[in-house]
Design an enzyme around this catalytic site. Structure first.
Site, mmCIF file in Angstrom:
data_model
loop_
_atom_site.group_PDB
_atom_site.id
_atom_site.type_symbol
_atom_site.label_atom_id
_atom_site.label_comp_id
_atom_site.label_asym_id
_atom_site.label_seq_id
_atom_site.Cartn_x
_atom_site.Cartn_y
_atom_site.Cartn_z
ATOM 1 N N THR A 151 0.835 -1.212 0.000
ATOM 2 C CA THR A 151 0.000 0.000 0.000
ATOM 3 C C THR A 151 0.858 1.246 0.000
ATOM 4 O OG1 THR A 151 -1.789 -1.027 1.187
ATOM 5 C CG2 THR A 151 -1.579 1.344 1.465
ATOM 6 N N ARG A 179 -13.844 -7.283 0.731
ATOM 7 C CA ARG A 179 -12.896 -7.206 1.860
ATOM 8 C C ARG A 179 -12.203 -5.844 1.857
ATOM 9 N NH1 ARG A 179 -7.367 -5.835 2.444
ATOM 10 N NH2 ARG A 179 -6.523 -6.846 4.279
ATOM 11 N N GLY A 181 -9.161 -3.522 4.185
ATOM 12 C CA GLY A 181 -8.163 -3.642 5.254
ATOM 13 C C GLY A 181 -8.099 -2.356 6.041
ATOM 14 N N ASP A 182 -6.888 -2.012 6.461
ATOM 15 C CA ASP A 182 -6.702 -0.836 7.307
ATOM 16 C C ASP A 182 -6.630 0.471 6.519
ATOM 17 O OD1 ASP A 182 -4.268 -2.085 6.273
ATOM 18 O OD2 ASP A 182 -3.279 -0.337 7.156
ATOM 19 N N THR A 202 1.328 0.021 6.498
ATOM 20 C CA THR A 202 1.180 -0.920 5.395
ATOM 21 C C THR A 202 1.453 -2.318 5.933
ATOM 22 O OG1 THR A 202 2.061 -1.596 3.240
ATOM 23 C CG2 THR A 202 3.577 -0.437 4.681
ATOM 24 N N GLY A 205 -3.686 -5.770 6.792
ATOM 25 C CA GLY A 205 -4.714 -4.896 7.364
ATOM 26 C C GLY A 205 -5.445 -5.518 8.536
HETATM 27 C C1 SD4 Z 1 -4.608 -4.022 3.346
HETATM 28 N N1 SD4 Z 1 -2.813 -2.832 4.409
HETATM 29 O O1 SD4 Z 1 -5.521 -3.937 2.541
HETATM 30 C C2 SD4 Z 1 -3.405 -3.166 3.136
HETATM 31 C C3 SD4 Z 1 -2.460 -3.865 2.253
HETATM 32 C C4 SD4 Z 1 -1.111 -3.291 2.350
HETATM 33 O O2 SD4 Z 1 1.008 -3.161 1.938
HETATM 34 O O3 SD4 Z 1 -0.742 -2.479 3.047
HETATM 35 N N2 SD4 Z 1 -0.208 -3.654 1.735
HETATM 36 O O4 SD4 Z 1 -4.607 -4.805 4.287
#
Ligand code: SD4
Length: 319
Positions: A151, A179, A181-182, A202, A205
């Protein structure tokens, strides 16, 4: 006057270079964040952000993005949005709304359409090849589909002492439809308060959300910890807690700056890279390692930089 911009992963370099130019010429932190993240979204070889992002298990590219203004604490976010070119710009626009500022799926797409954002099919031929190959491996060998992430998260401080933060991601490769994530979640994937500082995360998540890592770092900076101490403490404590309670911690990496432009970084993996630029430092890529809860980093060698691009752009074949 001082300014700083920091971002997760090497892929942010070209964006940070542009963002830094804006900040140097007294541009504001919000414009710097949007411009820098758009560049990452537009680059087709980055497979976890924007155009070229890897799809969910149904072969659809669902994107998450968020934007936060550290002066007003306004937040805008989208999750699971499909077929729009720059999710970060949609998130920024949403941050101007008093309510309805975090939209998902169809609702986010309707908003983007009504507000004139550019539509685009975000699934590239290259991403289709990776999807098909992965599908085959997963079916043949029973591999876990949850892998591949990078990310982009950024925090900037401008010459007027205003701060902003943004994130953009396609999330986890082969994720379930819907779905998130964070990255779109305030306090987990990002948080910024111009009177204190900002952070962005990153990694996995599902685990970052268990520690509200970005808010925790800002909270620690408010208590008086330096950005480096706050980052190490937040990542170290969450990592240890997850291992204690669940026997396993996913990947967690963070970058942060305080409102003086001092930065910090922490990770529980080897090889996390980040980019930072300040009024005293040209945009520089660092590679981290972590030992006993303390993160250290070195300037990326030219060999590392060459390999990075070679790997990202190497021709792909259907298996
Ligand atoms: C997630 N944190 O969707 C993100 C993915 C990510 O580095 O950070 N990748 O969970």
């Amino acid at each position: 006057m001082s300014w700083t911009i920091i971002a997760t992963w090497r892929m942010a370099l070209e964006g940070v270079q542009e963002g830094a130019k804006l900040l140097e010429y007294k541009g504001n932190s919000e414009d710097a964040i949007e411009k820098a993240i758009k560049m990452v979204e537009d680059f087709p070889y980055y497979k976890s952000v924007g155009y070229g992002g890897l799809p969910n298990e149904n072969g659809e590219v669902e994107l998450d993005a968020a934007f936060m203004d550290g002066d007003s604490l306004s937040i805008g976010a989208v999750a699971g949005i499909k077929d729009f070119k720059n999710p970060i710009s949609i998130a920024r626009k949403l941050s101007e709304e008093k309510v309805n500022c975090f939209l998902v799926g169809q609702g986010a797409e309707d908003y983007a359409h009504k507000n004139g954002f550019e539509r685009m099919n975000m699934l590239t031929d290259r991403a289709i090849i990776q999807y098909k190959n992965r599908l085959k491996e997963t079916v043949d060998k029973g591999l876990s589909p949850y892998s591949g992430h990078d990310t982009v998260g950024m925090v900037a401080l401008d010459q007027n002492n205003s701060m902003a933060s943004g994130t953009s991601t396609s999330g986890l490769f082969m994720k379930k439809r819907g779905r998130t994530g964070d990255s779109a979640i305030s306090g987990s994937g990002f948080y910024v308060d111009s009177e204190i500082g900002g952070a962005t995360a990153t990694g996995l998540g599902e685990d970052i959300m268990k520690g509200c890592s970005s808010y925790e770092i800002v909270r620690l900076m408010k208590e008086g910890y330096t950005p480096q101490e706050a980052a190490d403490k937040a990542v170290g404590q969450l990592n240890d807690l997850l291992i204690k309670r669940r026997k396993k911690a996913g990947d967690i990496s963070v970058v942060c700056i305080n409102n003086k432009g001092e930065f910090g970084v922490a990770t529980n993996i080897e090889g996390f890279s980040f980019v930072v630029a300040t009024d005293n430092l040209t945009p520089t890529v660092y590679v981290c390692s972590s030992k006993k809860g303390k993160t250290s980093y070195e300037v990326a060698t030219s060999e590392w930089m060459d390999n990075y691009m070679k790997k990202r752009t190497a021709p792909l074949k259907l298996k």
